[in-house]
Design an enzyme around this catalytic site. Structure first.
Site, PDB file in Angstrom:
ATOM      1  N   GLY A 157      25.160 -76.048-108.766  1.00  0.00           N
ATOM      2  CA  GLY A 157      25.913 -77.274-108.552  1.00  0.00           C
ATOM      3  C   GLY A 157      26.150 -77.503-107.065  1.00  0.00           C
ATOM      4  CD  GLU A 209      27.499 -78.091-112.836  1.00  0.00           C
ATOM      5  OE1 GLU A 209      26.486 -77.349-112.824  1.00  0.00           O
ATOM      6  OE2 GLU A 209      28.609 -77.716-112.431  1.00  0.00           O
ATOM      7  CE  LYS A 217      32.069 -23.654-116.513  1.00  0.00           C
ATOM      8  NZ  LYS A 217      32.563 -22.598-117.403  1.00  0.00           N
ATOM      9  CG  HIS A 275      18.068 -15.367-102.348  1.00  0.00           C
ATOM     10  ND1 HIS A 275      17.309 -15.217-101.214  1.00  0.00           N
ATOM     11  CD2 HIS A 275      18.523 -14.124-102.646  1.00  0.00           C
ATOM     12  CE1 HIS A 275      17.295 -13.957-100.838  1.00  0.00           C
ATOM     13  NE2 HIS A 275      18.023 -13.275-101.701  1.00  0.00           N
ATOM     14  CE1 TYR A 319      30.617 -19.831-125.269  1.00  0.00           C
ATOM     15  CE2 TYR A 319      28.218 -19.829-125.339  1.00  0.00           C
ATOM     16  CZ  TYR A 319      29.438 -20.213-125.879  1.00  0.00           C
ATOM     17  OH  TYR A 319      29.467 -20.953-127.029  1.00  0.00           O
ATOM     18  CB  ALA A 339      20.345  -2.951-106.730  1.00  0.00           C
TER      19      ALA A 339
END
Length: 335
Positions: free
Chosen positions: A15, A30, A226, A238, A262, A298
C-alpha cells in the site's frame, strides 16, 4: 494514529502512503486500488501502527468493504480518524529493510541476513573482531567484550555473555553460557556452562549441563564434561569423559579417564580433590572420592575411595611369555 512507512526502490504490491503538496499524510492507498500516479509513489505502508485503543475500537466499527478486494481495510482508519478530527501521521523508518515483508523462505533468508549483518556490524563497531561476518551467527541477546576475536562458522546464541580478549576459533557453538576473559576456545560445543579466565579449550570439546571451568585450565580434544566443576590450573588433554564430578585444583586427568557415573538407574557423583594425578585409561566407578595428593595408576579401575597421598593400582600384573610373540605372528604361515 501513527503509521510506520518506508521508502522502497521497488514498492511492489505494498500500500502507498499518499501525501498532499505540503507533505502532510492523507491516506493509504492499497496497490490494487491505486491510480497510475499513486502506483509511482515509493513510500509504502509497513503495516505497523500505533493507536489510542479506545478510539481504535470505536472507529473500527465504521470500516466498510467497498473496494476492489471486497475486504475491510484497516488502512481506511486513516480517513476515518481524519474525518473525526483526530491527528494522523506517517513516520518514515530509517532502514527500510527493517520492515521488509516475509512471505516465503527466500524472504525469510533475506531478513535473517539483514539481522545477522546488523548484529555483527554493531559488535565490530564496539571493538569485537569478526573475521568473516557473513559466516558468523550471533544472537540478539548475546553480550561480547572488547578485543574478542571470533572466527568464521561460529554460532553464539541465547543469553551468552563473553568477556574481553577471548579468541573464539572456527566451529564453536556456544549457548546460554558465561565466558570470562582471555580464553582460547577452538571448535567447542558449550551449553549452559560457565568458563573462567585464561583457559585453553578444545578442539572438539563438549561442555554441557552446568559445567563450571575455573581459571587457567587446559581441556583438549575429544573431551566431554557434563555437570562437572573443574578446579583451577588443572589439565585434561584428550579423550576423557567426566560426568557429575567435582575436580579440584592442580589436577591431571590422563588420556582415556572416565567417571563411570551411571549404574543403569541413577547418576552418581565423583570427587577428585586438589593436587591429584589420574593416569591413562582409568575408570572411576562412582560414587567415589580420590583425595588430595593421591595418584591413580594407569589402567586402574577404582571402586573405593583413595585416601590422601595414597596410590591406587588395580590392574593385572604383567607376564611375558618367552617366544610366544613369534609363534603368534607365524600362525598364518602354519595355515
Amino acid at each position: 494514529m501513527v503509521v510506520l512507512s518506508a521508502i522502497m526502490e521497488d514498492p511492489k504490491a505494498y500500500g502507498r502512503i499518499i501525501r498532499d503538496e505540503t507533505g502532510s499524510f492523507l491516506r493509504i492507498a492499497e496497490a490494487k486500488d491505486c491510480s497510475p500516479s499513486e502506483l509511482a509513489v515509493n513510500e509504502i505502508n509497513t503495516g505497523i501502527y500505533a493507536f489510542d485503543n479506545q478510539k481504535l475500537f470505536a472507529y473500527s466499527k465504521l470500516l466498510k468493504n467497498d473496494n476492489a478486494q471486497n475486504e475491510y481495510y484497516i488502512t481506511d482508519l486513516v480517513d476515518i480518524f481524519r474525518q473525526h478530527g483526530q491527528r494522523v501521521k506517517a513516520v518514515v523508518i530509517k532502514d527500510s529493510d527493517e520492515a521488509m515483508g516475509i512471505n516465503d523462505r527466500v524472504e525469510l533468508y533475506q531478513a535473517s541476513k539483514w539481522l545477522q549483518r546488523k548484529i555483527n556490524y554493531q559488535w565490530m563497531r564496539n571493538g569485537v573482531t569478526i573475521i568473516e561476518p557473513e559466516m558468523t551467527f550471533i544472537g540478539p541477546d548475546v553480550k561480547i567484550g572488547m578485543d574478542t576475536i571470533i572466527y568464521p562458522n561460529t554460532f553464539i546464541e541465547g543469553k551468552t555473555v563473553i568477556g574481553s580478549g577471548n579468541t573464539i576459533r572456527t566451529g564453536c557453538y556456544i549457548l546460554n553460557s558465561a565466558i570470562g576473559d582471555r580464553n582460547i576456545i577452538d571448535n567447542a560445543r558449550i551449553t549452559d556452562s560457565r568458563i573462567g579466565n585464561d583457559t585453553r579449550l578444545g578442539p572438539w570439546l563438549h561442555l554441557r549441563m552446568n559445567c563450571l571451568i575455573h581459571d587457567g585450565n587446559r581441556i583438549g580434544n575429544f573431551v566431554e564434561f557434563k555437570h562437572t566443576e573443574f578446579g583451577g590450573h588443572s589439565n585434561c588433554a584428550h579423550l576423557t569423559y567426566c560426568g557429575d564430578a567435582t575436580i579440584g585444583k592442580h589436577v591431571n586427568l590422563g588420556c582415556g579417564m572416565v567417571t563411570v557415573n551411571y549404574d543403569g538407574v541413577n547418576k552418581w557423583h565423583t570427587t577428585i580433590e586438589d593436587d591429584t594425578f589420574i593416569g591413562c585409561n582409568v575408570n572411576l566407578i562412582a560414587p567415589v572420592t580420590v583425595k588430595k595428593g593421591a595418584v591413580v595408576a594407569a589402567g586402574t579401575t577404582v571402586t573405593m575411595d583413595v585416601d590422601q597421598g595414597d596410590m591406587a593400582i588395580g590392574r593385572v600384573r604383567q607376564e611375558n611369555k618367552t617366544g610366544y610373540g613369534i609363534k603368534y605372528m607365524d600362525k598364518e604361515k602354519i595355515k
